[in-house]
Design a protein around this motif. Structure first.
Motif, mmCIF file in Angstrom:
data_model
loop_
_atom_site.group_PDB
_atom_site.id
_atom_site.type_symbol
_atom_site.label_atom_id
_atom_site.label_comp_id
_atom_site.label_asym_id
_atom_site.label_seq_id
_atom_site.Cartn_x
_atom_site.Cartn_y
_atom_site.Cartn_z
ATOM 1 N N GLU A 133 0.801 -1.223 0.000
ATOM 2 C CA GLU A 133 0.000 0.000 0.000
ATOM 3 C C GLU A 133 0.833 1.272 0.000
ATOM 4 O O GLU A 133 0.300 2.372 -0.177
ATOM 5 C CB GLU A 133 -0.958 0.006 1.194
ATOM 6 N N TYR A 134 2.164 1.128 0.159
ATOM 7 C CA TYR A 134 3.032 2.304 0.177
ATOM 8 C C TYR A 134 4.003 2.354 -1.003
ATOM 9 O O TYR A 134 4.817 3.279 -1.091
ATOM 10 C CB TYR A 134 3.848 2.332 1.476
ATOM 11 N N THR A 135 3.962 1.366 -1.885
ATOM 12 C CA THR A 135 4.987 1.256 -2.919
ATOM 13 C C THR A 135 4.387 1.247 -4.318
ATOM 14 O O THR A 135 3.209 0.961 -4.516
ATOM 15 C CB THR A 135 5.803 -0.037 -2.707
ATOM 16 N N GLU A 136 5.244 1.555 -5.302
ATOM 17 C CA GLU A 136 4.832 1.576 -6.703
ATOM 18 C C GLU A 136 6.048 1.339 -7.589
ATOM 19 O O GLU A 136 7.180 1.232 -7.106
ATOM 20 C CB GLU A 136 4.194 2.931 -7.058
ATOM 21 N N ASN A 137 5.796 1.231 -8.905
ATOM 22 C CA ASN A 137 6.866 1.060 -9.888
ATOM 23 C C ASN A 137 7.774 -0.116 -9.518
ATOM 24 O O ASN A 137 7.298 -1.220 -9.369
ATOM 25 C CB ASN A 137 7.644 2.362 -10.060
ATOM 26 N N LYS A 138 9.062 0.139 -9.312
ATOM 27 C CA LYS A 138 9.984 -0.951 -9.007
ATOM 28 C C LYS A 138 10.324 -1.041 -7.525
ATOM 29 O O LYS A 138 11.300 -1.697 -7.147
ATOM 30 C CB LYS A 138 11.272 -0.808 -9.823
#
Length: 409
Positions: free
Chosen positions: A255-260
């Motif tokens: 829920e806190y991360t995106e992309n790589k």
């Protein structure tokens, strides 16, 4: 048969994956996956393809031999037979001419595909779009891929003057529950130099990076005692698990991360004061960072075991790898041929990392480097799944163009 009719015919066979059967080792997990495989086999036989095998696990492999007088790389195309378990109803596909605004999927139930929620609909004004009646998945994931591959083979069997190397089509079951079909596949029976899955979304998407994925299961063994005399005796395994979770890095969760950006996903916690089992998914694109994440969990368990006298048992398991580990670099033939095919067809490539896994991750590890090409569909695993007809046709054209490019080398 036109590719649209072919696709809609496939959607009429309900191939929802069955998680309970899958957990008990049954493959295919739902019998209609075998029925779909048998239908595809019959269609390929009708095209004149003779080298076809269908296993008891519903793994279908068909080979069209080269018609060249020189050796070129052999190419495989992969798709999966099952659809996801979010919805189990039969699909009632319908084609609408999209003129803008919302699309009414089901007037009686007041279900709409809303432009305000799915803004990419604007890209398809004036096009035909295949949708559901709002009570099921469409199943373009991955029946659009199957239709595209069979349509491509139809083209080469009917146009024998068009040169091509060996083409292999492979259809596997139960991708939607842990890539089970790909894991059961004997890659030596495919035997190509490289391949492509068709299992991503809108037109132009091209994926050749995905997670390195691992599982972590931690078992905490406490000591029971009646609360009236628990002092110095009770060891609460639930609180042990809570302490373990609290020591995970802040902000490194889905829920806190995106992309790589990788993460630890605290996925399941069950038990009581005497015994608690914690399940964590580990995800990371970079191979070294993935190994560090797995080592972090091992070190954390080892450290807490010193405090709790060996009451923590940890099991770490690698689930699948990043396809890019096997492609090595952007000059890999599978990447170059696909990008050139996109360019020749006037399709803008949308290259993105997949924050998930697909059959190609397992197939690549078995020796067939396998990036992922679009099917053209949107909103996988949803009653709002839809497939623009032009995108479906484009997916099949990309497979044809790749085969033609390989034959020219």
């Amino acid at each position: 048969m036109d590719i649209v009719d072919r696709f809609i015919g496939y959607t009429k066979i309900n191939t929802t994956t069955n998680r309970e059967n899958g957990a008990n080792g049954i493959m295919p997990s739902s019998p209609n996956q075998m029925e779909l495989a048998k239908l595809i086999k019959k269609e390929l036989e009708d095209l004149g393809i003779k080298d076809i095998s269908l296993s008891e696990k519903a793994i279908l492999i068909a080979k069209l031999p080269s018609n060249l007088d020189k050796k070129v790389p052999s190419v495989a195309f992969f798709a999966h037979l099952d659809t996801s378990a979010e919805q189990t109803n039969d699909t009632k596909a319908q084609i609408v001419k999209y003129e803008g605004g919302d699309i009414c999927l089901n007037e009686e139930l007041e279900i709409y595909l809303k432009k305000s929620e799915f803004k990419e609909l604007e890209n398809y004004i004036g096009d035909d779009i295949i949708v559901t009646d709002g009570t099921s998945l469409l199943g373009a994931d991955d029946k659009a891929a199957i239709a595209s591959i069979v349509n491509m083979l139809k083209y080469f069997t009917e146009n024998t003057d068009v040169k091509h190397g060996e083409i292999v089509a492979c259809f596997v079951p139960d991708e939607e529950q842990g890539l089970r079909g790909a894991k059961a596949l004997d890659a030596s029976k495919v035997g190509t130099d490289f391949g492509y899955c068709l299992d991503c979304c809108g037109i132009g998407e091209f994926i050749y990076e995905n997670w390195n994925a691992g599982d972590c299961v931690v078992t905490f063994t406490g000591a029971s005692a009646h609360p009236m005399n628990a002092k110095g005796k009770l060891i609460n395994s639930l609180l042990m698990a809570h302490k373990f979770i609290s020591l995970l890095p802040n902000g490194e969760a889905p829920e806190y991360t995106e992309n790589k950006e990788g993460y630890f996903w605290v996925k399941e916690l069950s038990g009581n004061s005497a015994k608690t089992v914690l399940k964590i998914d580990v995800r990371e694109f970079d191979d070294q960072k993935y190994k560090k994440r797995m080592q972090f969990l091992q070190d954390l368990a080892d450290g807490l075991n010193k405090v709790w006298n060996g009451k923590v048992d940890i099991k770490l398991n690698d689930r699948y790898e990043n396809v890019y580990n096997y492609l090595k670099n952007d000059n890999a033939p599978a990447i170059v041929y696909a990008k050139t095919a996109f360019k020749n067809l006037g399709i803008k490539p949308i290259i993105k990392p997949m924050r998930g896994g697909y059959d190609g991750a397992v197939i690549s590890a078995k020796g067939i480097p396998c990036p992922n090409i679009f099917t053209g569909a949107h909103n996988f695993h949803s009653i709002y799944e839809y497939l623009p007809v032009k995108s479906l046709r484009a997916a099949s054209e990309v497979t044809k163009e790749i085969v033609k490019l390989v034959a020219k080398d």
